[in-house]
Design a protein around this motif. Structure first.
Motif, mmCIF file in Angstrom:
data_model
loop_
_atom_site.group_PDB
_atom_site.id
_atom_site.type_symbol
_atom_site.label_atom_id
_atom_site.label_comp_id
_atom_site.label_asym_id
_atom_site.label_seq_id
_atom_site.Cartn_x
_atom_site.Cartn_y
_atom_site.Cartn_z
ATOM 1 N N ARG A 353 0.824 -1.213 0.000
ATOM 2 C CA ARG A 353 0.000 0.000 0.000
ATOM 3 C C ARG A 353 0.859 1.265 0.000
ATOM 4 N N MET A 354 1.960 1.238 0.731
ATOM 5 C CA MET A 354 2.877 2.380 0.687
ATOM 6 C C MET A 354 3.407 2.589 -0.732
ATOM 7 N N ARG A 355 3.799 1.499 -1.374
ATOM 8 C CA ARG A 355 4.280 1.566 -2.756
ATOM 9 C C ARG A 355 3.192 2.140 -3.668
ATOM 10 N N ASP A 356 1.943 1.700 -3.482
ATOM 11 C CA ASP A 356 0.852 2.180 -4.326
ATOM 12 C C ASP A 356 0.594 3.669 -4.124
ATOM 13 N N GLU A 357 0.703 4.146 -2.883
ATOM 14 C CA GLU A 357 0.478 5.566 -2.628
ATOM 15 C C GLU A 357 1.594 6.414 -3.240
ATOM 16 N N LEU A 358 2.829 5.919 -3.201
ATOM 17 C CA LEU A 358 3.918 6.624 -3.873
ATOM 18 C C LEU A 358 3.664 6.695 -5.376
ATOM 19 N N ALA A 359 3.264 5.573 -5.940
ATOM 20 C CA ALA A 359 3.007 5.529 -7.384
ATOM 21 C C ALA A 359 1.852 6.451 -7.763
ATOM 22 N N ARG A 360 0.816 6.502 -6.934
ATOM 23 C CA ARG A 360 -0.349 7.352 -7.241
ATOM 24 C C ARG A 360 0.024 8.826 -7.210
ATOM 25 N N LEU A 361 0.850 9.223 -6.225
ATOM 26 C CA LEU A 361 1.260 10.619 -6.142
ATOM 27 C C LEU A 361 2.147 11.003 -7.320
ATOM 28 N N ALA A 362 2.954 10.044 -7.798
ATOM 29 C CA ALA A 362 3.848 10.317 -8.921
ATOM 30 C C ALA A 362 3.117 10.323 -10.262
ATOM 31 N N ALA A 363 1.974 9.630 -10.323
ATOM 32 C CA ALA A 363 1.293 9.479 -11.607
ATOM 33 C C ALA A 363 0.112 10.419 -11.786
ATOM 34 N N GLN A 364 -0.505 10.844 -10.684
ATOM 35 C CA GLN A 364 -1.750 11.606 -10.778
ATOM 36 C C GLN A 364 -1.686 12.820 -9.871
ATOM 37 N N ALA A 365 -2.028 13.977 -10.401
ATOM 38 C CA ALA A 365 -2.005 15.200 -9.605
ATOM 39 C C ALA A 365 -2.996 15.088 -8.452
ATOM 40 N N PRO A 366 -2.602 15.517 -7.250
ATOM 41 C CA PRO A 366 -3.534 15.463 -6.123
ATOM 42 C C PRO A 366 -4.675 16.450 -6.312
ATOM 43 N N GLY A 367 -5.742 16.258 -5.548
ATOM 44 C CA GLY A 367 -6.874 17.172 -5.625
ATOM 45 C C GLY A 367 -6.518 18.542 -5.074
ATOM 46 N N GLU A 368 -7.224 19.556 -5.547
ATOM 47 C CA GLU A 368 -6.933 20.915 -5.101
ATOM 48 C C GLU A 368 -7.171 21.075 -3.604
ATOM 49 N N ALA A 369 -8.147 20.344 -3.058
ATOM 50 C CA ALA A 369 -8.401 20.431 -1.613
ATOM 51 C C ALA A 369 -7.200 19.920 -0.820
ATOM 52 N N GLU A 370 -6.564 18.854 -1.297
ATOM 53 C CA GLU A 370 -5.380 18.332 -0.625
ATOM 54 C C GLU A 370 -4.234 19.336 -0.681
ATOM 55 N N VAL A 371 -4.034 19.931 -1.845
ATOM 56 C CA VAL A 371 -2.951 20.900 -1.999
ATOM 57 C C VAL A 371 -3.222 22.130 -1.136
ATOM 58 N N ALA A 372 -4.466 22.589 -1.095
ATOM 59 C CA ALA A 372 -4.812 23.760 -0.287
ATOM 60 C C ALA A 372 -4.574 23.488 1.194
ATOM 61 N N SER A 373 -4.910 22.284 1.651
ATOM 62 C CA SER A 373 -4.677 21.921 3.050
ATOM 63 C C SER A 373 -3.189 21.924 3.372
ATOM 64 N N ALA A 374 -2.370 21.405 2.451
ATOM 65 C CA ALA A 374 -0.921 21.397 2.664
ATOM 66 C C ALA A 374 -0.367 22.818 2.680
ATOM 67 N N ARG A 375 -0.865 23.666 1.774
ATOM 68 C CA ARG A 375 -0.414 25.062 1.764
ATOM 69 C C ARG A 375 -0.720 25.733 3.104
ATOM 70 N N ARG A 376 -1.934 25.536 3.607
ATOM 71 C CA ARG A 376 -2.319 26.166 4.880
ATOM 72 C C ARG A 376 -1.392 25.726 6.002
ATOM 73 N N TYR A 377 -1.073 24.440 6.016
ATOM 74 C CA TYR A 377 -0.202 23.935 7.078
ATOM 75 C C TYR A 377 1.149 24.646 7.063
ATOM 76 N N PHE A 378 1.768 24.739 5.902
ATOM 77 C CA PHE A 378 3.101 25.346 5.827
ATOM 78 C C PHE A 378 3.055 26.851 6.063
ATOM 79 N N LEU A 379 2.039 27.518 5.570
ATOM 80 C CA LEU A 379 1.967 28.964 5.758
ATOM 81 C C LEU A 379 1.672 29.324 7.207
ATOM 82 N N ASN A 380 0.817 28.556 7.867
ATOM 83 C CA ASN A 380 0.494 28.850 9.262
ATOM 84 C C ASN A 380 1.638 28.507 10.208
ATOM 85 N N SER A 381 2.420 27.500 9.860
ATOM 86 C CA SER A 381 3.521 27.113 10.737
ATOM 87 C C SER A 381 4.812 27.885 10.434
ATOM 88 N N TYR A 382 4.846 28.583 9.321
ATOM 89 C CA TYR A 382 6.072 29.274 8.895
ATOM 90 C C TYR A 382 6.598 30.280 9.924
#
Length: 720
Positions: A353-382
């Protein structure tokens, strides 16, 4: 008067002010700008940066030298850590005792640590003691003599730390992920070296390392606090003008692992009922344009509570109580690491499953909601990276070492906001391809090897597992180790809200889920713990309509169970009462307050790692008359000083043997106290339970009736 007190007293009284030290509100990332220092270069090549900040009468300084673990000779692994540790073990003008005495008179602190890319020496002093403090730091850096007895003593301590590593499956897996991922390259070297090579580390090797890398031409000194820049530059020139020479040239950049298929290594531990899985992939160098996109991708993969790994392995598959990923940035490369603990018969499925999640991230762009959540985390913790003087100087020296400009940090908000979903996929496709994986599993090889063989050739390494005493008796603790232990604990108390606030906690109510490991299976129960001073505890678990628990009221206790229409209660015997009293003291508040007790022995026991983090090990020993000494080993995060975990020793065990471990994660502020919302407990290296907290309430005025004996038919609990 405030100016006549020592630094430790001042730090306690001013701890609430540290959040506002740079005048920036938490979360206000759009308005944040990194403070700009005044910078000069001395004739010998050393760069000096001064941040003037007069809010508090404190000065923080950090000296960076370009020698880290990666710069070591292959013949003397562990030399970088030994050199840093032994800087305070005596100089040409001071014995170790004299150095500690002079430092103690100032009430300041000096510490040194070796990382993979560089080493740092830091000091904290009252502003009035700036000149004297800088002289002490310079003496340690320029004039160490590395006495032979102290080198041998350090080797004994490092050997003990390596033995502890063998007894910690998670830490062992983490170390082996570095070793396998960067096989044959400098970053593969463990910070402390290895047990089999420690004997080659001698005074000559430490002196040679100091001669080669503790030189001014690539050194960086950052000073922040209540000091005039001109005065700071004059003091730095005076103290370091005699420092001469050139540091050894940096090693060549390692080449990223080729995509030749997964590499698999099993560290055989036949006695483990749970196995630890670690996966490593080589990431880009610190200055790569892929770094930000890969940081966001790592958060999406396994950095947050709702990450893909967490959903796949814990929520959907039920394979693991927790799965995480981390991204470590270094000069020449990076390490993306994935980790999980699972049943041995589920290891192959977890790796898949770890291998599959790596492959999925490398093959398919994540959803905008996922990217927005990651952006918020880094900007708020900066902004949190700069909210103390020590964090500020550490960040700036690292930036300067890596050749990154300060304005790159001012562009951080804009840069993070500019990372797109396609950018995350493209970076992942370059670095996170599954055929680059280095897979490490700590567990029983006989069960693991057949199931993992389908993924590729499997290497089996037999790890030494015979436990032996790992910590010397308290009588061998040096004054310097006692002092260092107290200094580090003081920082941990501040990180968790301050001793005054911890002491004000008179009751706590914790609700959550308790995941029990029984017979290789996991059972999830709803849990509530209620504590009230002094020595009152109610611990209850519920599944469906059945509730079971224990109640402690001082020297008495009860064990109860309830079903659909009945409650049965048994008076607890003396052994059960003692166990409940021990459980009462096991929460984060009591663990910290026990270490703060001035009657206990406290000693720094060297560097270590826990839960994938660098840590300082602090041993706390309570001796009570004829009773056996009670000992615990605290793991303090080397970066932010939080309590990562604690090992608890059985009084009947031999000195230094620990059989119970608690690991803390997911810290959140509760009424000003930093509280872990995830806690993992293990006995003898095998996980027994995980606590996932849903809510914590402090000082709610819990009624004494909560700890009264339940109304039910009285029976006698069987004696143990």
């Amino acid at each position: 008067m405030i100016m006549t007190t020592n630094f430790r007293t001042l730090a306690r009284s001013l701890a609430p002010c540290l959040v506002a030290l740079l005048g920036q509100p938490v979360g206000a990332h759009a308005a944040f700008h990194m403070p700009i220092p005044v910078v000069r270069t001395l004739p010998n090549g050393m760069r000096v940066a001064v941040f003037r900040n007069s809010r508090l009468p404190i000065v923080q300084m950090e000296l960076l030298v370009p020698g880290g673990v990666a710069a070591e000779s292959a013949d003397t692994p562990g030399a970088a850590a030994a050199t840093a540790r032994l800087l305070r073990a005596g100089t040409s003008s001071r014995t170790a005792e004299d150095f500690s005495a002079d430092l103690d008179r100032l009430g300041g602190s000096i510490g040194a640590v070796a990382g993979r890319d560089y080493s740092t020496v830091d000091g904290t002093f009252l502003a009035a003691d700036f000149d004297a403090g800088l002289e002490l730091l310079a003496d340690a850096v320029l004039n160490p003599i590395f006495p032979e007895p102290e080198v041998e003593r350090y080797k004994s301590m490092a050997g003990n730390a390596l033995t502890r590593l063998l007894q910690d499956p998670a830490a062992l897996a983490d170390a082996e992920v570095w070793s396998l991922t960067f096989a044959g390259q400098p970053y593969a070297r463990p910070v402390l070296g290895r047990s089999e090579t420690l004997s080659r580390l001698d005074r000559d090797a430490v002196q040679a390392y100091h001669r080669d890398f503790y030189r001014p031409d690539r050194a960086i000194l950052a000073i922040a606090g209540d000091v005039d820049p001109e005065r700071a530059f004059a003091a730095a020139a005076d103290r370091f003008e005699s420092w001469a020479g050139h540091s050894a040239a940096p090693t060549a950049r390692p080449v990223a692992a080729s995509a030749t298929g997964p590499r698999l290594r099993i560290l055989d531990r036949p006695g483990l009922t749970q196995s630890v899985v670690g996966i490593g992939l080589v990431g880009p160098a610190r200055d790569s344009p892929d770094v930000l996109a890969l940081q966001l991708g790592n958060y999406i993969l396994g950095g947050g509570p709702e990450s893909r790994l967490s959903r796949s392995l814990r929520q959907d598959g039920g394979f693991s109580y927790g799965a995480h990923s981390a991204y470590t940035l270094l000069r020449d490369a990076g390490l993306v690491s994935l980790s999980a603990v699972t049943r041995t018969d589920s290891v192959a499925a977890v790796v898949g499953r770890m291998r599959d999640e790596l492959a999925r991230l490398a093959a398919q762009a994540p959803g905008e909601a996922e990217v927005a959540s990651a952006r918020r985390y880094f900007l708020n913790s900066y902004p949190l990276q700069f909210q103390s003087l020590s964090a500020l100087v550490s960040q700036w020296t690292a930036l300067a070492f890596y050749g990154l400009s300060a304005d790159s940090m001012d562009r951080y908000v804009e840069s993070v906001a500019g990372v797109t979903a396609d950018g995350v996929r493209e970076a992942a496709s370059r670095w996170l391809a599954p055929d680059r994986m280095a897979v490490v599993v700590v567990g029983p090889a006989a069960s693991l090897q057949p199931s993992l063989a389908s993924l590729g050739p499997v290497e089996v390494v037999t790890a030494e597992t015979e436990p032996r005493p790992v910590v010397a008796a308290p009588a061998s603790v040096s004054p310097e180790e006692r002092k260092r232990g107290r200094e580090l604990l003081a920082q941990t108390f501040v990180a968790h809200g301050g001793l005054a606030r911890l002491r004000r906690v008179k009751d706590s109510t914790v609700n959550g889920d308790l995941i029990m490991v029984m017979g290789g299976n996991e059972v999830t129960l709803h849990m509530q713990q209620v504590r009230k001073e002094p020595l009152r505890l109610r611990f209850a678990t519920r599944i469906a309509s059945a509730e079971n628990g224990q109640i402690l009221d001082g020297a008495r206790g009860w064990i109860f169970g309830s079903g659909m229409d009945s409650v049965r209660v048994a008076e607890a015997d003396s052994v059960s009462v003692l166990a409940m009293q021990t459980a009462f003291r096991s929460d984060i508040v009591h663990v910290l307050l026990a270490a703060a007790d001035t009657t206990v022995e406290v000693a720094w026991r060297g560097p270590g790692r826990l839960a994938g983090r660098d840590a300082d090990l602090i041993e706390v020993t309570k001796v009570g008359g004829a009773a056996p000494a009670e000992r615990s080993l605290l793991y303090l995060d080397s970066a932010d000083h939080r309590l990562l975990g604690v090992d608890v020793g059985s009084p009947a065990a031999r000195p230094g043997a620990y059989d119970v471990r608690r690991v803390y994660r997911d810290y959140r502020l509760v009424s000003g106290v930093l509280w872990p919302f995830e806690e993992e407990r293990s006995i003898g290296g095998a996980r027994t339970m995980t606590i996932l907290v849903q809510s914590v309430v402090l000082n709610s005025g819990v009624s004494d009736r909560v700890f009264a004996r339940p109304e039910a038919e009285d029976t006698r609990a069987p004696r143990r």
